[in-house]
Design an enzyme around this catalytic site. Structure first.
Site, PDB file in Angstrom:
ATOM      1  N   ALA A 143      18.074   0.208  33.798  1.00 29.97           N
ATOM      2  CA  ALA A 143      16.970  -0.544  33.191  1.00 29.97           C
ATOM      3  C   ALA A 143      17.284  -2.034  33.076  1.00 29.97           C
ATOM      4  O   ALA A 143      16.485  -2.809  32.578  1.00 29.97           O
ATOM      5  CB  ALA A 143      16.664   0.028  31.813  1.00 29.97           C
ATOM      6  N   SER A 188      26.276  -0.256  32.744  1.00 30.65           N
ATOM      7  CA  SER A 188      27.548  -0.203  33.478  1.00 30.65           C
ATOM      8  C   SER A 188      28.587  -1.129  32.835  1.00 30.65           C
ATOM      9  O   SER A 188      29.762  -0.768  32.739  1.00 30.65           O
ATOM     10  CB  SER A 188      27.355  -0.529  34.953  1.00 30.65           C
ATOM     11  N   ASP A 224      27.371  -9.933  31.269  1.00 32.68           N
ATOM     12  CA  ASP A 224      27.147  -8.613  30.667  1.00 32.68           C
ATOM     13  C   ASP A 224      28.407  -8.085  29.987  1.00 32.68           C
ATOM     14  O   ASP A 224      28.358  -7.541  28.883  1.00 32.68           O
ATOM     15  CB  ASP A 224      26.679  -7.616  31.739  1.00 32.68           C
ATOM     16  N   LEU A 249      19.833  -3.188  31.248  1.00 29.64           N
ATOM     17  CA  LEU A 249      20.367  -3.466  29.908  1.00 29.64           C
ATOM     18  C   LEU A 249      21.888  -3.271  29.884  1.00 29.64           C
ATOM     19  O   LEU A 249      22.490  -3.092  28.837  1.00 29.64           O
ATOM     20  CB  LEU A 249      19.676  -2.587  28.859  1.00 29.64           C
ATOM     21  N   SER A 250      22.492  -3.297  31.057  1.00 28.25           N
ATOM     22  CA  SER A 250      23.952  -3.329  31.208  1.00 28.25           C
ATOM     23  C   SER A 250      24.674  -2.072  30.743  1.00 28.25           C
ATOM     24  O   SER A 250      25.712  -2.157  30.071  1.00 28.25           O
ATOM     25  CB  SER A 250      24.540  -4.557  30.499  1.00 28.25           C
ATOM     26  N   THR A 256      22.294 -17.787  35.792  1.00 24.59           N
ATOM     27  CA  THR A 256      23.045 -19.029  35.572  1.00 24.59           C
ATOM     28  C   THR A 256      24.536 -18.743  35.438  1.00 24.59           C
ATOM     29  O   THR A 256      25.346 -19.639  35.637  1.00 24.59           O
ATOM     30  CB  THR A 256      22.543 -19.726  34.292  1.00 24.59           C
ATOM     31  N   GLU A 258      18.913 -16.937  32.970  1.00 24.77           N
ATOM     32  CA  GLU A 258      19.058 -15.870  33.966  1.00 24.77           C
ATOM     33  C   GLU A 258      19.604 -16.416  35.285  1.00 24.77           C
ATOM     34  O   GLU A 258      19.146 -17.473  35.761  1.00 24.77           O
ATOM     35  CB  GLU A 258      17.686 -15.220  34.181  1.00 24.77           C
TER      36      GLU A 258
HETATM   37  C1  GLA Z   1      23.004  -9.133  36.109  1.00 26.38           C
HETATM   38  C2  GLA Z   1      24.455  -9.594  36.286  1.00 26.38           C
HETATM   39  C3  GLA Z   1      24.765 -10.780  35.357  1.00 26.38           C
HETATM   40  C4  GLA Z   1      23.721 -11.890  35.505  1.00 26.38           C
HETATM   41  C5  GLA Z   1      22.301 -11.314  35.428  1.00 26.38           C
HETATM   42  C6  GLA Z   1      21.251 -12.349  35.748  1.00 26.38           C
HETATM   43  O1  GLA Z   1      22.821  -8.600  34.830  1.00 26.38           O
HETATM   44  O2  GLA Z   1      25.341  -8.530  35.985  1.00 26.38           O
HETATM   45  O3  GLA Z   1      26.062 -11.255  35.632  1.00 26.38           O
HETATM   46  O4  GLA Z   1      23.921 -12.609  36.678  1.00 26.38           O
HETATM   47  O5  GLA Z   1      22.117 -10.231  36.319  1.00 26.38           O
HETATM   48  O6  GLA Z   1      21.209 -13.328  34.760  1.00 26.38           O
END
Ligand code: GLA
Length: 411
Positions: free
Chosen positions: A144, A149, A193, A146-147, A55, A53
């Protein structure tokens, strides 16, 4: 593959989507709105990060999986330079984009900005885009962590390029999504993501080296389920806190005389600490040690040494709590609760950017019911918040589905 949602808890279930697969719902919605069937459908997944995370923007390692929660984009080509978008999940709101005009930020509504940002990035790269009619719909939980976007950006980038006869690599598509978010939406996110949304592999998590963007897929053991628990904590400050963490990592990298914290070894971290302030040191320590944990996790899974997963995920969470300082009490409680039930098997940690959002757990199949029961019995009583529990499968990255047959089985 069906679009089944496995969930318990208090999420309001869209009965249309569960009776009928979401791909079919999206197709029908398109036909009703535009009066003729869509030519094709794009499916882009959300993601859960297993470990690694904060990173990615430090050029380090991440280990996410694409999940079977998707954004769908139904598409038909037009013979002009207009892109019409209907957002089924935002009560059928519409956006009309004229490809011959510059893109403007929508101050009133957020969702069109992800789409306009992608259009702008494609145009900056001089790709000739065809006008299209689009319907967007999805079941990636929003807000949430979980990406949802990234799934939208990737889905739109794939839809517009496919319609225009342009073929891009998974990395190119992901970079367009990331640049849209960095430059148009104004969030300084890393590449993780978007890249997992384009590069996911069924049944696998994918280790990404965020310095050279190489990916390695690693099978997830079938004896574990991926359980995601949404804490329902509102992620209010996430953008400003996120950007601040990035800045602190940059300060630390400059102190060590490198471009990216990825280049700092554990030994160097301590030996060359000098007058680096406490906060920047803690941030750097998290990143350097988290990178090492990703590599160890991959090694453990490859050699089936599952006994170490628990400790690695525990250490990752503890580091996010005390060094990177991105967890909140409700999330810490949830992680402790699940860890107690797991009792050394599998593993659990917060996943994503932080300040709320979700917890991810690798749960031995025979303990899934116990974990869910423990959360359902205790989380609300302790926090006053109602969790939502998802069972996810590691899934393929973005795909184009012909609308002539069912999406089921196409991956
Ligand atoms: C969000 C960002 C990612 C990443 C995470 C943390 O999801 O969009 O690029 O930096 O936080 O690991």
């Amino acid at each position: 593959m069906s679009d089944d949602l496995h969930q318990t808890g208090s999420l309001v279930v869209d009965t249309n989507s569960t009776q009928d697969s979401l791909s079919q719902v999206t197709r029908k919605y398109f036909e009703t709105h535009y009066g003729s069937p869509a030519e094709f459908l794009v499916r882009a997944p959300g993601r859960v990060n297993i470990i690694g995370e904060h990173t990615d923007y430090n050029g380090g390692f991440v280990f996410p999986a694409a999940i079977n929660y998707y954004t769908y984009v139904a598409v038909s080509k037009r013979h002009d330079s207009i892109v019409n978008v209907v957002a089924r999940d935002w009560s059928g709101e519409v956006d009309h984009i004229d490809l011959t005009k510059p893109m403007h930020f929508d101050e009133a509504r957020m969702w069109p900005n992800y789409i306009r940002g992608v259009v702008e990035q494609l145009q900056k790269r001089n790709y000739p885009l065809q006008g299209c009619d689009l319907v967007v719909s999805g079941n990636v939980p929003q807000g949430a962590g979980l990406s949802s976007s990234a799934a939208l950006e990737v889905g739109i980038a794939k839809a517009l390029t496919h319609a225009s006869g342009i073929t891009l690599t998974p990395l190119e598509l992901a970079q367009i999504g990331q640049d849209a978010e960095n430059q148009f939406v104004n969030c300084a996110c890393g590449i993780m993501d978007q890249l997992i949304s384009t590069s996911g592999v069924e049944g696998h998590a994918v280790m990404i080296d965020c310095r050279n963007f190489e990916t390695q897929s690693v099978p997830l053991p079938p004896s574990y389920e991926i359980i995601i628990i949404n804490s329902s904590v509102q992620r209010g400050l996430v953008d400003s806190e996120y950007n601040q963490r990035r800045a602190q990592c940059e300060t630390a990298a400059a102190h060590y005389g490198v471009d990216l914290l990825r280049q700092v070894s554990v030994e160097q971290l301590h030996v060359q600490r000098g007058d680096l302030d406490d906060v920047s040191f803690k941030r750097a320590k998290h990143v350097v040690e988290e990178n090492a944990r990703v590599l160890e996790m991959v090694e453990c899974l490859r050699s089936s040494e599952h006994g170490k997963l628990f400790q690695l995920m525990h250490d990752s969470h503890e580091s996010m709590r005390s060094l990177f300082e991105i967890t909140v009490p409700a999330i810490d409680f949830l992680v402790e609760l699940v860890a107690k039930t797991l009792d050394g098997e599998g593993g659990v940690r917060m996943t994503g950017g932080g300040f709320g959002g979700c917890v991810v757990a690798l749960v031995p199949v025979n303990k899934v019911a116990q974990v869910k029961a423990a959360v359902e019995a205790n989380y609300f009583n302790e926090t006053g918040l109602k969790e939502v529990i998802y069972t996810a499968r590691a899934s393929a990255g973005v795909v184009v589905l012909s609308t002539g047959f069912s999406a089921d089985g196409v991956g």
